[in-house]
Every structure is written in C-alpha cells, then in structure tokens.
Scaffold this motif. Structure first.
Motif, PDB file in Angstrom:
ATOM      1  N   ARG A 137      43.505  44.279  43.929  1.00 41.20           N
ATOM      2  CA  ARG A 137      43.700  43.268  42.934  1.00 41.20           C
ATOM      3  C   ARG A 137      43.497  41.923  43.749  1.00 41.20           C
ATOM      4  NH1 ARG A 137      49.543  42.447  41.017  1.00 41.20           N
ATOM      5  NH2 ARG A 137      49.288  41.126  43.172  1.00 41.20           N
ATOM      6  N   ASP A 138      44.178  41.708  44.730  1.00 40.91           N
ATOM      7  CA  ASP A 138      44.174  40.335  45.118  1.00 40.91           C
ATOM      8  C   ASP A 138      42.846  40.044  45.786  1.00 40.91           C
ATOM      9  OD1 ASP A 138      46.730  40.086  44.962  1.00 40.91           O
ATOM     10  OD2 ASP A 138      47.540  40.457  46.821  1.00 40.91           O
ATOM     11  N   ASN A 139      42.098  41.094  46.369  1.00 43.93           N
ATOM     12  CA  ASN A 139      40.667  40.960  46.717  1.00 43.93           C
ATOM     13  C   ASN A 139      39.751  40.482  45.719  1.00 43.93           C
ATOM     14  OD1 ASN A 139      41.306  41.313  49.548  1.00 43.93           O
ATOM     15  ND2 ASN A 139      40.799  43.486  49.309  1.00 43.93           N
ATOM     16  N   VAL A 140      40.093  41.134  44.665  1.00 48.07           N
ATOM     17  CA  VAL A 140      39.017  40.688  43.329  1.00 48.07           C
ATOM     18  C   VAL A 140      39.415  39.261  43.043  1.00 48.07           C
ATOM     19  CG1 VAL A 140      38.670  41.211  40.990  1.00 48.07           C
ATOM     20  CG2 VAL A 140      38.679  43.009  42.690  1.00 48.07           C
ATOM     21  N   ALA A 141      40.642  38.971  42.837  1.00 52.43           N
ATOM     22  CA  ALA A 141      41.148  37.573  42.703  1.00 52.43           C
ATOM     23  C   ALA A 141      40.461  36.559  43.492  1.00 52.43           C
ATOM     24  CB  ALA A 141      42.671  37.422  42.737  1.00 52.43           C
ATOM     25  N   LYS A 142      40.393  36.775  44.951  1.00 51.67           N
ATOM     26  CA  LYS A 142      39.754  35.980  45.965  1.00 51.67           C
ATOM     27  C   LYS A 142      38.265  35.850  45.489  1.00 51.67           C
ATOM     28  CE  LYS A 142      43.086  36.823  49.605  1.00 51.67           C
ATOM     29  NZ  LYS A 142      43.324  37.584  50.695  1.00 51.67           N
ATOM     30  N   GLN A 143      37.643  37.092  45.301  1.00 51.52           N
ATOM     31  CA  GLN A 143      36.381  36.964  44.864  1.00 51.52           C
ATOM     32  C   GLN A 143      35.968  35.957  43.650  1.00 51.52           C
ATOM     33  OE1 GLN A 143      35.324  41.057  44.510  1.00 51.52           O
ATOM     34  NE2 GLN A 143      35.074  41.429  46.643  1.00 51.52           N
ATOM     35  N   LEU A 144      36.827  36.153  42.507  1.00 55.55           N
ATOM     36  CA  LEU A 144      36.692  35.579  41.452  1.00 55.55           C
ATOM     37  C   LEU A 144      36.822  34.003  41.688  1.00 55.55           C
ATOM     38  CD1 LEU A 144      36.476  35.740  38.581  1.00 55.55           C
ATOM     39  CD2 LEU A 144      39.022  35.988  38.299  1.00 55.55           C
ATOM     40  N   ALA A 145      37.754  33.710  42.522  1.00 58.24           N
ATOM     41  CA  ALA A 145      37.983  32.222  42.935  1.00 58.24           C
ATOM     42  C   ALA A 145      36.695  31.660  43.590  1.00 58.24           C
ATOM     43  CB  ALA A 145      39.297  32.131  43.753  1.00 58.24           C
ATOM     44  N   GLN A 161      31.133  36.501  36.887  1.00 58.64           N
ATOM     45  CA  GLN A 161      32.607  35.998  36.650  1.00 58.64           C
ATOM     46  C   GLN A 161      33.120  36.735  35.695  1.00 58.64           C
ATOM     47  OE1 GLN A 161      32.643  31.897  35.632  1.00 58.64           O
ATOM     48  NE2 GLN A 161      34.881  31.592  36.089  1.00 58.64           N
ATOM     49  N   GLN A 162      32.068  37.230  34.620  1.00 62.90           N
ATOM     50  CA  GLN A 162      33.016  38.105  33.653  1.00 62.90           C
ATOM     51  C   GLN A 162      33.301  39.408  34.001  1.00 62.90           C
ATOM     52  OE1 GLN A 162      34.227  37.221  30.467  1.00 62.90           O
ATOM     53  NE2 GLN A 162      35.064  39.093  30.598  1.00 62.90           N
ATOM     54  N   HIS A 163      32.355  40.108  34.874  1.00 66.56           N
ATOM     55  CA  HIS A 163      32.536  41.208  35.504  1.00 66.56           C
ATOM     56  C   HIS A 163      33.644  41.162  36.392  1.00 66.56           C
ATOM     57  CE1 HIS A 163      31.457  45.316  36.992  1.00 66.56           C
ATOM     58  NE2 HIS A 163      31.257  44.785  38.391  1.00 66.56           N
ATOM     59  N   LEU A 164      33.759  40.322  37.185  1.00 67.36           N
ATOM     60  CA  LEU A 164      35.113  40.082  38.064  1.00 67.36           C
ATOM     61  C   LEU A 164      36.039  39.818  37.310  1.00 67.36           C
ATOM     62  CD1 LEU A 164      33.627  38.366  41.301  1.00 67.36           C
ATOM     63  CD2 LEU A 164      34.653  40.572  41.218  1.00 67.36           C
ATOM     64  N   LEU A 165      36.319  39.310  36.179  1.00 61.53           N
ATOM     65  CA  LEU A 165      37.615  39.058  35.389  1.00 61.53           C
ATOM     66  C   LEU A 165      37.946  40.464  34.970  1.00 61.53           C
ATOM     67  CD1 LEU A 165      39.639  37.056  34.457  1.00 61.53           C
ATOM     68  CD2 LEU A 165      37.833  36.681  32.638  1.00 61.53           C
ATOM     69  N   ASP A 166      36.866  41.058  34.594  1.00 65.25           N
ATOM     70  CA  ASP A 166      37.382  42.427  33.927  1.00 65.25           C
ATOM     71  C   ASP A 166      37.935  43.402  34.817  1.00 65.25           C
ATOM     72  OD1 ASP A 166      36.375  41.880  31.302  1.00 65.25           O
ATOM     73  OD2 ASP A 166      34.265  42.525  31.777  1.00 65.25           O
ATOM     74  N   ASP A 167      37.299  43.311  36.261  1.00 64.09           N
ATOM     75  CA  ASP A 167      37.790  43.991  37.323  1.00 64.09           C
ATOM     76  C   ASP A 167      39.320  43.643  37.629  1.00 64.09           C
ATOM     77  OD1 ASP A 167      35.390  45.485  37.750  1.00 64.09           O
ATOM     78  OD2 ASP A 167      34.621  44.428  39.123  1.00 64.09           O
ATOM     79  N   TRP A 168      39.435  42.562  37.613  1.00 65.44           N
ATOM     80  CA  TRP A 168      40.854  41.960  37.963  1.00 65.44           C
ATOM     81  C   TRP A 168      41.862  42.600  37.015  1.00 65.44           C
ATOM     82  CZ3 TRP A 168      43.894  38.410  35.719  1.00 65.44           C
ATOM     83  CH2 TRP A 168      44.989  37.936  36.202  1.00 65.44           C
ATOM     84  N   GLN A 169      41.439  42.386  35.775  1.00 69.72           N
ATOM     85  CA  GLN A 169      42.375  42.551  34.684  1.00 69.72           C
ATOM     86  C   GLN A 169      42.498  44.243  34.899  1.00 69.72           C
ATOM     87  OE1 GLN A 169      40.376  41.345  31.154  1.00 69.72           O
ATOM     88  NE2 GLN A 169      41.222  39.487  31.046  1.00 69.72           N
ATOM     89  N   GLN A 170      41.650  45.079  35.020  1.00 69.42           N
ATOM     90  CA  GLN A 170      41.897  46.613  35.332  1.00 69.42           C
ATOM     91  C   GLN A 170      42.724  46.753  36.423  1.00 69.42           C
ATOM     92  OE1 GLN A 170      37.882  48.260  35.510  1.00 69.42           O
ATOM     93  NE2 GLN A 170      37.614  47.848  33.258  1.00 69.42           N
TER      94      GLN A 170
END
Length: 147
Positions: free
Chosen positions: A18-26, A94-103
C-alpha cells in the motif's frame, strides 16, 4: 522473541505494498501536475501568438512573417495535441494507481480486522481458561474445608 502470526506477516506485506503504491501515486500526481502546467503554458503561447498575429495583421504584415506565425501556431497546436494525449495517459495511470491503492488499503484494513478478531478470541479463551482454573481452585478449597 515474539513470532508474528501469518496474518500479521500478511498485513505487514500488504502495508508495504500500500505504501509503495501511495509513493508511486504521489510521483505520478507530480508528473501529472507538471504536464498540466506545460499544457497551460502551450495554451498561453498559442493565445499570445494569435493575438500578435491579429495585431500585426491589422496594420499590414508581410507574407513571410504571416507564414512564420502560422507555422509556429501549427507547431504549438501539434505540441498541444501531444501534451493533451500525455495528460490523458497520466490521468488513466493515476486512476489505475488510485484503484490499486484503494484495494491495498482495503486489504490492510481487512487483515487488521482479522487480527483484532483473533486477538479477541484469544483473550476470551484465556479469560475462560483463567475463570475455569479459578473455579476449580475455589472448588478444591471449598471441598477441602468440608472434609
């Protein structure tokens, strides 16, 4: 030394994910912001040069200068088209990563709930065992006094 349960290990891994996806999203949001700023800059160039062309055309303009303006405006239009496509791709990513982060966040939360439930069951079992032990001790003491 305390050993982690399987659920705790899974939660730790899910938290890292989750934290890695959040960093990628940022990072992607920063890239998206820069791309959008570049797109706005191109719009400003386009607008400014259209205004310059109109202004110079009012007083009369040589054809080579007019052609230069049109060529530059066409270049800016192509750049705007490419930049708009880049922004759209970044939006999709960004939408794809946001979906990944939410999951990932939901997975961490679900594992936390499972851990809490397991801990509650363990506490309840320990309380019951302790109560049973106390009852047996009291019963033996009581029977010892009756004899």
């Amino acid at each position: 030394m305390s050993h982690k349960s399987v659920l705790e290990v899974l939660k730790d891994r899910a938290t890292v994910q989750r934290d890695n996806v959040a960093k990628q999203l940022a990072t992607l949001q920063h890239e998206r912001q820069q791309a959008s700023e570049q797109q706005q800059l191109l719009h400003h160039y386009q607008h400014d040069y259209q205004q310059l062309l109109r202004h110079e055309s009012e007083g009369g303009i040589y054809s080579y200068r007019r052609d230069n303006y049109y060529a530059f405006l066409q270049t800016v239009e192509h750049a705007l088209t490419a930049q708009s496509a880049a922004v759209e791709v970044l939006d999709q990513q960004q939408q794809h990563l946001l979906d990944d982060w939410q999951q990932s966040r939901q997975k961490v939360n679900a594992l936390q709930v499972l851990i809490e439930r397991r801990n509650q069951r363990n506490s309840l079992c320990q309380a019951r065992a302790q109560q049973k032990s106390s009852d047996e001790f009291a019963n033996r003491r009581f029977q010892g006094k009756e004899s």
